[in-house]
Scaffold this motif. Sequence first.
Motif, PDB file in Angstrom:
ATOM      1  N   LEU A 171       0.843  -1.202   0.000  1.00  0.00           N
ATOM      2  CA  LEU A 171       0.000   0.000   0.000  1.00  0.00           C
ATOM      3  C   LEU A 171       0.876   1.250   0.000  1.00  0.00           C
ATOM      4  O   LEU A 171       1.993   1.219   0.508  1.00  0.00           O
ATOM      5  N   ASP A 172       0.342   2.347  -0.528  1.00  0.00           N
ATOM      6  CA  ASP A 172       1.016   3.646  -0.390  1.00  0.00           C
ATOM      7  C   ASP A 172       0.850   4.088   1.061  1.00  0.00           C
ATOM      8  O   ASP A 172      -0.257   4.370   1.510  1.00  0.00           O
ATOM      9  N   ILE A 173       1.961   4.117   1.795  1.00  0.00           N
ATOM     10  CA  ILE A 173       1.868   4.493   3.216  1.00  0.00           C
ATOM     11  C   ILE A 173       2.389   5.917   3.453  1.00  0.00           C
ATOM     12  O   ILE A 173       2.483   6.363   4.590  1.00  0.00           O
ATOM     13  N   ASP A 174       2.731   6.605   2.369  1.00  0.00           N
ATOM     14  CA  ASP A 174       3.359   7.923   2.508  1.00  0.00           C
ATOM     15  C   ASP A 174       2.404   9.097   2.286  1.00  0.00           C
ATOM     16  O   ASP A 174       2.682  10.206   2.737  1.00  0.00           O
ATOM     17  N   THR A 175       1.306   8.854   1.579  1.00  0.00           N
ATOM     18  CA  THR A 175       0.395   9.946   1.255  1.00  0.00           C
ATOM     19  C   THR A 175      -0.764   9.959   2.247  1.00  0.00           C
ATOM     20  O   THR A 175      -1.385   8.919   2.492  1.00  0.00           O
ATOM     21  N   LEU A 176      -1.019  11.136   2.814  1.00  0.00           N
ATOM     22  CA  LEU A 176      -2.133  11.250   3.756  1.00  0.00           C
ATOM     23  C   LEU A 176      -3.429  10.877   3.051  1.00  0.00           C
ATOM     24  O   LEU A 176      -3.583  11.117   1.855  1.00  0.00           O
ATOM     25  N   GLY A 177      -4.359  10.299   3.778  1.00  0.00           N
ATOM     26  CA  GLY A 177      -5.647   9.954   3.176  1.00  0.00           C
ATOM     27  C   GLY A 177      -6.024   8.515   3.481  1.00  0.00           C
ATOM     28  O   GLY A 177      -5.288   7.794   4.154  1.00  0.00           O
ATOM     29  N   THR A 178      -7.194   8.124   2.967  1.00  0.00           N
ATOM     30  CA  THR A 178      -7.730   6.803   3.288  1.00  0.00           C
ATOM     31  C   THR A 178      -7.703   5.893   2.066  1.00  0.00           C
ATOM     32  O   THR A 178      -8.014   6.330   0.965  1.00  0.00           O
ATOM     33  N   ARG A 179      -7.292   4.666   2.244  1.00  0.00           N
ATOM     34  CA  ARG A 179      -7.354   3.676   1.177  1.00  0.00           C
ATOM     35  C   ARG A 179      -7.853   2.336   1.729  1.00  0.00           C
ATOM     36  O   ARG A 179      -7.982   2.174   2.952  1.00  0.00           O
ATOM     37  N   GLN A 180      -8.105   1.421   0.804  1.00  0.00           N
ATOM     38  CA  GLN A 180      -8.755   0.159   1.172  1.00  0.00           C
ATOM     39  C   GLN A 180      -7.800  -1.014   1.012  1.00  0.00           C
ATOM     40  O   GLN A 180      -7.031  -1.062   0.055  1.00  0.00           O
ATOM     41  N   LEU A 181      -7.835  -1.937   1.949  1.00  0.00           N
ATOM     42  CA  LEU A 181      -7.068  -3.175   1.828  1.00  0.00           C
ATOM     43  C   LEU A 181      -8.012  -4.299   2.232  1.00  0.00           C
ATOM     44  O   LEU A 181      -8.400  -4.368   3.393  1.00  0.00           O
ATOM     45  N   GLU A 182      -8.427  -5.121   1.273  1.00  0.00           N
ATOM     46  CA  GLU A 182      -9.529  -6.068   1.509  1.00  0.00           C
ATOM     47  C   GLU A 182     -10.721  -5.278   2.078  1.00  0.00           C
ATOM     48  O   GLU A 182     -11.041  -4.214   1.559  1.00  0.00           O
ATOM     49  N   GLN A 183     -11.290  -5.753   3.193  1.00  0.00           N
ATOM     50  CA  GLN A 183     -12.427  -5.041   3.803  1.00  0.00           C
ATOM     51  C   GLN A 183     -11.978  -3.942   4.764  1.00  0.00           C
ATOM     52  O   GLN A 183     -12.797  -3.273   5.391  1.00  0.00           O
ATOM     53  N   MET A 184     -10.674  -3.789   4.905  1.00  0.00           N
ATOM     54  CA  MET A 184     -10.138  -2.889   5.937  1.00  0.00           C
ATOM     55  C   MET A 184      -9.788  -1.515   5.358  1.00  0.00           C
ATOM     56  O   MET A 184      -9.236  -1.423   4.272  1.00  0.00           O
ATOM     57  N   GLN A 185     -10.095  -0.464   6.134  1.00  0.00           N
ATOM     58  CA  GLN A 185      -9.686   0.891   5.747  1.00  0.00           C
ATOM     59  C   GLN A 185      -8.318   1.197   6.354  1.00  0.00           C
ATOM     60  O   GLN A 185      -8.091   0.885   7.528  1.00  0.00           O
ATOM     61  N   VAL A 186      -7.460   1.816   5.586  1.00  0.00           N
ATOM     62  CA  VAL A 186      -6.181   2.283   6.125  1.00  0.00           C
ATOM     63  C   VAL A 186      -6.163   3.797   5.978  1.00  0.00           C
ATOM     64  O   VAL A 186      -6.219   4.319   4.862  1.00  0.00           O
ATOM     65  N   GLN A 187      -6.124   4.488   7.111  1.00  0.00           N
ATOM     66  CA  GLN A 187      -6.086   5.950   7.061  1.00  0.00           C
ATOM     67  C   GLN A 187      -4.686   6.415   7.455  1.00  0.00           C
ATOM     68  O   GLN A 187      -4.233   6.178   8.585  1.00  0.00           O
ATOM     69  N   VAL A 188      -4.000   7.032   6.524  1.00  0.00           N
ATOM     70  CA  VAL A 188      -2.656   7.537   6.799  1.00  0.00           C
ATOM     71  C   VAL A 188      -2.798   8.925   7.431  1.00  0.00           C
ATOM     72  O   VAL A 188      -3.393   9.825   6.836  1.00  0.00           O
ATOM     73  N   ILE A 189      -2.291   9.055   8.641  1.00  0.00           N
ATOM     74  CA  ILE A 189      -2.494  10.302   9.404  1.00  0.00           C
ATOM     75  C   ILE A 189      -1.153  10.965   9.747  1.00  0.00           C
ATOM     76  O   ILE A 189      -0.106  10.336   9.669  1.00  0.00           O
ATOM     77  N   ASP A 190      -1.256  12.234  10.165  1.00  0.00           N
ATOM     78  CA  ASP A 190      -0.072  12.956  10.646  1.00  0.00           C
ATOM     79  C   ASP A 190      -0.120  12.950  12.175  1.00  0.00           C
ATOM     80  O   ASP A 190      -0.821  13.757  12.779  1.00  0.00           O
ATOM     81  N   PRO A 191       0.622  12.050  12.816  1.00  0.00           N
ATOM     82  CA  PRO A 191       0.501  11.931  14.280  1.00  0.00           C
ATOM     83  C   PRO A 191       1.078  13.136  15.023  1.00  0.00           C
ATOM     84  O   PRO A 191       0.751  13.354  16.181  1.00  0.00           O
ATOM     85  N   VAL A 192       1.926  13.924  14.341  1.00  0.00           N
ATOM     86  CA  VAL A 192       2.522  15.095  15.005  1.00  0.00           C
ATOM     87  C   VAL A 192       1.407  16.048  15.456  1.00  0.00           C
ATOM     88  O   VAL A 192       1.468  16.633  16.536  1.00  0.00           O
ATOM     89  N   ALA A 193       0.372  16.165  14.617  1.00  0.00           N
ATOM     90  CA  ALA A 193      -0.722  17.084  14.939  1.00  0.00           C
ATOM     91  C   ALA A 193      -1.458  16.632  16.202  1.00  0.00           C
ATOM     92  O   ALA A 193      -1.736  17.441  17.100  1.00  0.00           O
ATOM     93  N   ASP A 194      -1.771  15.344  16.294  1.00  0.00           N
ATOM     94  CA  ASP A 194      -2.465  14.810  17.486  1.00  0.00           C
ATOM     95  C   ASP A 194      -1.623  15.059  18.735  1.00  0.00           C
ATOM     96  O   ASP A 194      -2.124  15.466  19.783  1.00  0.00           O
ATOM     97  N   TYR A 195      -0.323  14.790  18.588  1.00  0.00           N
ATOM     98  CA  TYR A 195       0.571  14.910  19.738  1.00  0.00           C
ATOM     99  C   TYR A 195       0.706  16.366  20.179  1.00  0.00           C
ATOM    100  O   TYR A 195       0.624  16.676  21.378  1.00  0.00           O
ATOM    101  N   ALA A 196       0.891  17.263  19.206  1.00  0.00           N
ATOM    102  CA  ALA A 196       1.070  18.683  19.534  1.00  0.00           C
ATOM    103  C   ALA A 196      -0.162  19.216  20.271  1.00  0.00           C
ATOM    104  O   ALA A 196      -0.041  20.045  21.187  1.00  0.00           O
ATOM    105  N   ALA A 197      -1.345  18.729  19.899  1.00  0.00           N
ATOM    106  CA  ALA A 197      -2.573  19.190  20.555  1.00  0.00           C
ATOM    107  C   ALA A 197      -2.553  18.834  22.040  1.00  0.00           C
ATOM    108  O   ALA A 197      -2.982  19.634  22.891  1.00  0.00           O
ATOM    109  N   VAL A 198      -2.037  17.665  22.372  1.00  0.00           N
ATOM    110  CA  VAL A 198      -1.952  17.254  23.783  1.00  0.00           C
ATOM    111  C   VAL A 198      -0.979  18.173  24.532  1.00  0.00           C
ATOM    112  O   VAL A 198      -1.260  18.645  25.645  1.00  0.00           O
ATOM    113  N   MET A 199       0.163  18.472  23.915  1.00  0.00           N
ATOM    114  CA  MET A 199       1.174  19.330  24.580  1.00  0.00           C
ATOM    115  C   MET A 199       0.622  20.736  24.815  1.00  0.00           C
ATOM    116  O   MET A 199       0.862  21.344  25.856  1.00  0.00           O
ATOM    117  N   ARG A 200      -0.119  21.247  23.831  1.00  0.00           N
ATOM    118  CA  ARG A 200      -0.722  22.585  23.951  1.00  0.00           C
ATOM    119  C   ARG A 200      -1.640  22.676  25.163  1.00  0.00           C
ATOM    120  O   ARG A 200      -1.765  23.722  25.782  1.00  0.00           O
TER     121      ARG A 200
END
Length: 553
Positions: A171-200
Motif C-alpha cells: 500500500l502507499d503508506i506515505d500519502t495522507l488519506g484513506t485507502r482500502q485493503l480487503e475489507q479494511m480501511q487504512v487511514q494515513v495520518i499525521d501523528p505530530v498534529a495529534d501529539y502537539a494538541a496534547v502538549m498545547r
Amino acid sequence: MTIHMLPTQPFDGQRPGTSGLRKKVTVFQQPHYLENFVQSLFDVLGGLEATGQVGQALHGKTLVLGGDGRFHNRAAVQTILKLAAANGVAKVLLGQGGLMSTPAASAVIRARQAFGGIILSASHNPGGADGDFGIKYNASNGGPANETLTEAMYARTQVLTQLRLSDAPDLDIDTLGTRQLEQMQVQVIDPVADYAAVMRGLFDFELLRGLLKRGFTLRVDAMHAIGGPYAKAILEGELGAPAGSVVNATPLEDFGGLHPDPNPVNAQNLIDNMADAHAPDFGAAMDGDADRNMIVGRNFVVSPSDSLALMTAHAKLIPGYQNGLLGVARSMPTSAAVDRVAKALGLPCFETPTGWKFFGNLLDAGRATLCGEESYGTGSSHVREKDGLWAILFWLNLQAATGQSVETLVREHWRTYGRNYYSRHDYEGIDVEVAQGLMRDLRAALPALPGQTFGARTVRLADDFAYTDPVDGSVSRAQGVRLLMHDGARVIFRLSGTGTEGATLRVYLECYESDPARHDIPAQQALADLVALADQVAGIRARTGMATPSVIT
Ligand code: G16
C-alpha cells in the motif's frame, strides 16, 4: 486480493520482555517470524484461542500502527497491514510513512479511541540492518499490554499453526488519506498534529514563546530518531526556537550509526556542547522512539531520578498540573528522591517493578499523575507511555516560570530535600548462564545478609522485589534483588529485559546525603563503597571476567 491460510511453525523465544519483543533485525527477517508474533496477537485479541471464531472480536475495531522508522519498519508495516486485513480489523490509523513516536502512538490511541495499537520500535537499541528491531502492543488506554496479555500472546506463539494473510500489493503508506485493503480501511495520518494538541493543553506555550523571544537558547538532540519531526514542529515551528535548535532531527534507519540512547555516554556530543563556553541555556536528548529524555543544563547533567523529584516538587507551576498531583510512582530501582518530595507534599508514592506497563493501572485509576524511571523516562497521565518531548517542555516551562537555570533548580532542590547520589552500572554481553547463575546465587544468599556490616553500612533488608498491583491485585515476583542499608542506601541487582545479545546485569547504587556541604562529591566517589559491596556480595568481577562495567550512567 485473496486471504490465504498459510501453515506455520512456532518459533522459540517470542516472549515479550520489559517492553515488547526485541530481537536482531536478522531474526525478524526470518520468514514468518514477524507474521507469527502478530498472528498470535490477533488470535488473542480476537478471542480465537478461546472461541474458535476467526476475527469475531476484532470486527469493527480500529488499530493504530506506526514505528520509530528504524531499518525494517517499512517492510514490517506492509506485513502487519496484510495480516490485520485478513484478521478482520476494520480500520488502521497509520502514521505517515509508517512513522509514529511511542508517546504519539499512545496519544493517538487515546484521542481517537482506538481499540489498541502496534508500535514498531526497539527504543534506545541501535538500528540498521545489523541492529535491533522490536514490536509491542498497546491497549485501548494507550499503554503497553499488561503481563496477562503478553503471557497469553507468548503462549499462543508456542502453538501457532496457521497465518491469515492477504496477498494484496503493498500500500502507499506515505500519502495522507484513506485507502482500502480487503475489507479494511487504512487511514494515513499525521501523528505530530495529534501529539502537539496534547502538549498545547498541558504547557504554557505563550510563556515559552516569550522565553525564546528573549533569547533563551536550547539544543535538543533527536539522535537521528523519530523525535526530530515532533521537536522541530513544536519547539521551532510553534514556539519560535531558532532553526537548528533541534539537531540530528531527521530520522534515519540506522540512526546515523549512533546509539540512540540519551545518557551521558551515548549522547556525548550533547554533553560536550553543553560544557562549551558558548553553551546554550538548556540541552536535552531523546531516544530512538522519543519516549526517553535526558535533561542537561550548562555543564550540568540532571539524573533522571532527580528530574522526577523536581517535576513533582514544582508541578503546580505547570498549567496541566496546577491543581496538584493525585500521586506519583517510580520503578523500584529509581532513586528515592521523589519519595522525599511526595512525603513533604502528602502525596501517595508507589514503587513498581521496572517497565512502564506497571504504571498503567495507577494512572487509569487516578492514583498517580507523574511517573518516572531511572532509565531516562518520565511521563504523566496525559498518555500511557513515558514521553521525551513532554519532559523537555516541562523543564522549559519550569525554567520560564521560575526564571532559574537547570543547575540552580537542582541545587536548590538538593538544599531543600537532600541529595540522593545515584548511578547505574551495566555489565553488558555477559554469557546468559553466567548472569543467571549470579542472580540465582545472590538470591540464595539473601537470608544471611540482614545484619551484616560492610564498612560503614549494615544491611537492613535483603529481598527479591515483589509487587502487588494495588488496583487489580496481580502479583509480579522476582523483579530484582534489593539490599537496603540502615542509612537508606541501596544496592539493586537485576537482569535487563530489553537487550538482544547475551545478558546485561544492571547494578543500581544509591545513597542519601542531607548535608549541603557534601552535595558536590562526584557520584562515583560518593557511591564507591557500595560498588565494592556489590562486588563482594555478588562476585561480579570474578564471574563475568569484567573488571569494570561496560556503561556507567
Ligand atoms: C523500557 C521500559 C522501561 C525500562 C527500560 C529498561 O524502556 O519501557 O520501563 O525501564 O526499558 O528496562 P531493562 O532494565 O529491563 O532493560 P524503553 O525506552 O527501552 O522502551
